[in-house]
Each structure stands twice: as structure tokens, then as C-alpha cells.
Design a protein around this motif. Sequence first.
Motif, PDB file in Angstrom:
ATOM      1  N   ASN A  68       0.834  -1.204   0.000  1.00 48.58           N
ATOM      2  CA  ASN A  68       0.000   0.000   0.000  1.00 48.58           C
ATOM      3  C   ASN A  68       0.871   1.257   0.000  1.00 48.58           C
ATOM      4  N   ALA A  69       0.270   2.344  -0.418  1.00 51.60           N
ATOM      5  CA  ALA A  69       1.013   3.612  -0.407  1.00 51.60           C
ATOM      6  C   ALA A  69       1.305   4.020   1.038  1.00 51.60           C
ATOM      7  N   LEU A  70       2.482   4.599   1.228  1.00 55.88           N
ATOM      8  CA  LEU A  70       2.829   5.198   2.520  1.00 55.88           C
ATOM      9  C   LEU A  70       2.417   6.664   2.460  1.00 55.88           C
ATOM     10  N   LEU A  71       1.573   7.083   3.386  1.00 55.08           N
ATOM     11  CA  LEU A  71       1.128   8.482   3.419  1.00 55.08           C
ATOM     12  C   LEU A  71       1.917   9.217   4.507  1.00 55.08           C
ATOM     13  N   VAL A  72       2.711  10.187   4.104  1.00 49.21           N
ATOM     14  CA  VAL A  72       3.502  10.979   5.064  1.00 49.21           C
ATOM     15  C   VAL A  72       2.757  12.303   5.246  1.00 49.21           C
ATOM     16  N   LYS A  73       1.992  12.398   6.349  1.00 48.49           N
ATOM     17  CA  LYS A  73       1.075  13.543   6.496  1.00 48.49           C
ATOM     18  C   LYS A  73       1.805  14.847   6.813  1.00 48.49           C
ATOM     19  N   GLY A  74       2.950  14.725   7.420  1.00 54.49           N
ATOM     20  CA  GLY A  74       3.695  15.948   7.763  1.00 54.49           C
ATOM     21  C   GLY A  74       5.168  15.625   7.898  1.00 54.49           C
ATOM     22  N   TYR A  75       6.007  16.569   7.522  1.00 54.65           N
ATOM     23  CA  TYR A  75       7.461  16.339   7.609  1.00 54.65           C
ATOM     24  C   TYR A  75       8.103  17.683   7.910  1.00 54.65           C
ATOM     25  N   PRO A  76       7.984  18.144   9.168  1.00 62.92           N
ATOM     26  CA  PRO A  76       8.526  19.472   9.486  1.00 62.92           C
ATOM     27  C   PRO A  76      10.038  19.524   9.324  1.00 62.92           C
ATOM     28  N   ASN A  77      10.543  20.688   9.010  1.00 59.83           N
ATOM     29  CA  ASN A  77      11.994  20.890   8.920  1.00 59.83           C
ATOM     30  C   ASN A  77      12.535  21.104  10.334  1.00 59.83           C
ATOM     31  N   VAL A  78      13.558  20.327  10.695  1.00 65.65           N
ATOM     32  CA  VAL A  78      14.160  20.444  12.040  1.00 65.65           C
ATOM     33  C   VAL A  78      15.678  20.434  11.884  1.00 65.65           C
ATOM     34  N   TRP A  79      16.362  21.336  12.575  1.00 65.09           N
ATOM     35  CA  TRP A  79      17.832  21.341  12.490  1.00 65.09           C
ATOM     36  C   TRP A  79      18.461  21.861  13.780  1.00 65.09           C
ATOM     37  N   ARG A  80      19.755  21.531  13.933  1.00 62.51           N
ATOM     38  CA  ARG A  80      20.519  21.919  15.124  1.00 62.51           C
ATOM     39  C   ARG A  80      21.848  22.533  14.719  1.00 62.51           C
ATOM     40  N   GLN A  81      22.537  23.103  15.693  1.00 65.98           N
ATOM     41  CA  GLN A  81      23.933  23.496  15.493  1.00 65.98           C
ATOM     42  C   GLN A  81      24.752  22.229  15.246  1.00 65.98           C
ATOM     43  N   PRO A  82      25.774  22.287  14.367  1.00 73.57           N
ATOM     44  CA  PRO A  82      26.551  21.068  14.082  1.00 73.57           C
ATOM     45  C   PRO A  82      27.313  20.533  15.293  1.00 73.57           C
ATOM     46  N   ALA A  83      27.707  21.403  16.210  1.00 74.04           N
ATOM     47  CA  ALA A  83      28.408  20.912  17.406  1.00 74.04           C
ATOM     48  C   ALA A  83      28.012  21.781  18.589  1.00 74.04           C
ATOM     49  N   VAL A  84      27.687  21.103  19.689  1.00 74.07           N
ATOM     50  CA  VAL A  84      27.337  21.822  20.921  1.00 74.07           C
ATOM     51  C   VAL A  84      28.113  21.156  22.050  1.00 74.07           C
ATOM     52  N   GLY A  85      28.977  21.900  22.728  1.00 74.74           N
ATOM     53  CA  GLY A  85      29.844  21.297  23.744  1.00 74.74           C
ATOM     54  C   GLY A  85      30.720  20.246  23.067  1.00 74.74           C
TER      55      GLY A  85
END
Length: 249
Positions: free
Chosen positions: A95-112
Motif C-alpha cells: 500500500n502507499a505510505l502516506l507521510v502527512k507531515g514532515y517538518p523541517n528540524v535542524w541543530r547546530q553542528p556541534a554543541v559542547g
Amino acid sequence: MLAGVKSASSKNSRFGAIRAYRNVALRRGTCSQMWLRGPETACVFPNDGGVTVIAYMATKDKLDGFRVNPSDALERSMTGFPDAPDLSSAEPLRNALLVKGYPNVWRQPAVGNIAFVGDALMSIDPLWGVGCGFAFQTAEWLVDTLAPVLKQHGPTAPALRRCAKRVSGELNGHRFLIVDYARRHGLNAIERLTFRAAAKDPAASRHLHAYGARLIGPAKFLAPRALLRAAWVDLRRPAAHTAQPDAPV
Ligand SMILES: Cc1cc2nc3c(=O)[nH]c(=O)nc-3n(C[C@H](O)[C@H](O)[C@H](O)COP(=O)(O)OP(=O)(O)OC[C@H]3O[C@@H](n4cnc5c(N)ncnc54)[C@H](O)[C@@H]3O)c2cc1C
């Protein structure tokens, strides 16, 4: 997430439906194909073993039409794209996979003393297919920067800072444009210009390919010289006069 490092996020106005088939009769070559039409995007990804993955993305005002039967809705939506494969005789694998939402999320590349790569660094709109490439690339940059330091038992903090600088310098521009498109419901004037020129001129096509394959960044892609050339090509050649009518696809 477990480390408690905060992320930034922004909305993605699109949902997606994906389904794999066997025996899809492709109409235009055997490489991956993509249609961008207003708020809609369609993709055809031929794989090994006669399997072809079909993906459709559209703005969420169309999501209700997919909730009851995503597979039927996906096939119906694909029929409207020029030269899209006819799926009526293809054999669906699941069956088809329905992806209802895919928010953009990101972080700093290095923390501590924590470095982030792949989706832990940025999980952004899958429409442009950058997730796996960026995951491998950021992992490679981290290893290249950190491995020599670890071998010599040197201090890791400066190496992590160097890696973070490289990741930000190389990928923030791409992320900015991908996140910006995810908010919008279609191409902007510059995107329309560069896509039109690419359809009419081999050099403009190679330039767009270099950007789409992330071989060059937005600064080079949108350099004034490149945009002026695209405008010149666009004005000189009518839409029907494509430079590459028989291009292998
Ligand atoms: C519907 C959809 C379509 C996509 N289409 C594309 C596409 O066309 N092209 C593309 O390049 N990308 C695409 N992506 C994005 C791509 O899948 C991701 O960007 C990529 O898989 C990220 O790789 P990663 O290794 O960073 O993370 P992941 O692939 O998520 O791997 C992380 C792994 O870590 C494991 N894990 C998590 N927590 C722990 C823990 N505490 N201990 C041990 N293991 C743990 C998880 O189980 C997982 O196996 C798509 C994603 C989706 C959802």
C-alpha cells in the motif's frame, strides 16, 4: 534529543504519498524523473529488479483527498503529469505510505563535546532528496576532522569547531532554500527562470544539475552572471524550442 540540545524548526506545507510497483512502463527513459507543477511535485524512481518507486507531494489542502485511500489518490494524481507512466497495469508491491507531515528540524553542528550529523543535524523536506547525501557527507566531514586529532590524543574542541564551521559554510545555504521552498506553494520567479533556461539550454541545464546534485552552493547557483545568462537564454529561445528534445533521460 536525549542530549537535550535544542533544535530549530519551520513548517513544511506539503504532505507526501509513496508507493513501490513492479513493471511500470516508463515513458521517458530509465533514470529518475521529477515534475514540479505549482503546489504539486511528482517523482518516478526506477530501482533494481524492475521496481519503480512513485512519489507524489502536494500542499496540505489536498491531504483530505488522500486519507481514505492513499494508493488510489496517488495513482489518480499521477495521471495529470505529462509523460508520467501509466500505473494502471503496474503491479503494486504494497500500500502507499502516506507521510502527512514532515517538518523541517535542524541543530547546530556541534554543541559542547557533541557533534551532530545526518538527520540529527538536519531533517528537512525530503522533496529534494538531500537527506541520505547530507548524512553521508556530514559524517565524512566529522571523521576527516576528528580522526587525526583522536589518533594523536589531541584536544577535540577545536576540531569540532572546525567541523561545525565547515558544515555551516557548506550546507546552511542549501538548507535555507529548501526550508524556504517548503513554506511556499510553488516556484518563485528566480526558480522559474532557472528551470525554464535549463529546459532550453545545455549549459543552463548543467548549471541546474550541479546545484540539484549539491556540487555547487546557492551563491554560485544564483550568481549574477548565471542569472543574467539564464534570462538571456529564456528571452532568446521560445518555450517550444528546447535545446535537447532527444536528450537521454
Ligand atoms: C518518506 C521519506 C522519504 C525520504 N526520501 C528521501 C530521498 O528520496 N532521498 C534522500 O536522500 N533522503 C530521503 N529521506 C530522508 C532520509 O531517509 C534521511 O535523511 C536519512 O535516512 C538520514 O540518515 P541518518 O543515518 O542520519 O538517520 P536514520 O536513517 O534515521 O538512522 C538513525 C538510526 O539510528 C537508530 N537509533 C536511534 N536512536 C538510537 C539509539 N538510542 N540507540 C541506537 N540506535 C538508535 C535508528 O533506529 C536508525 O536506524 C526520506 C525520508 C522519509 C521519511
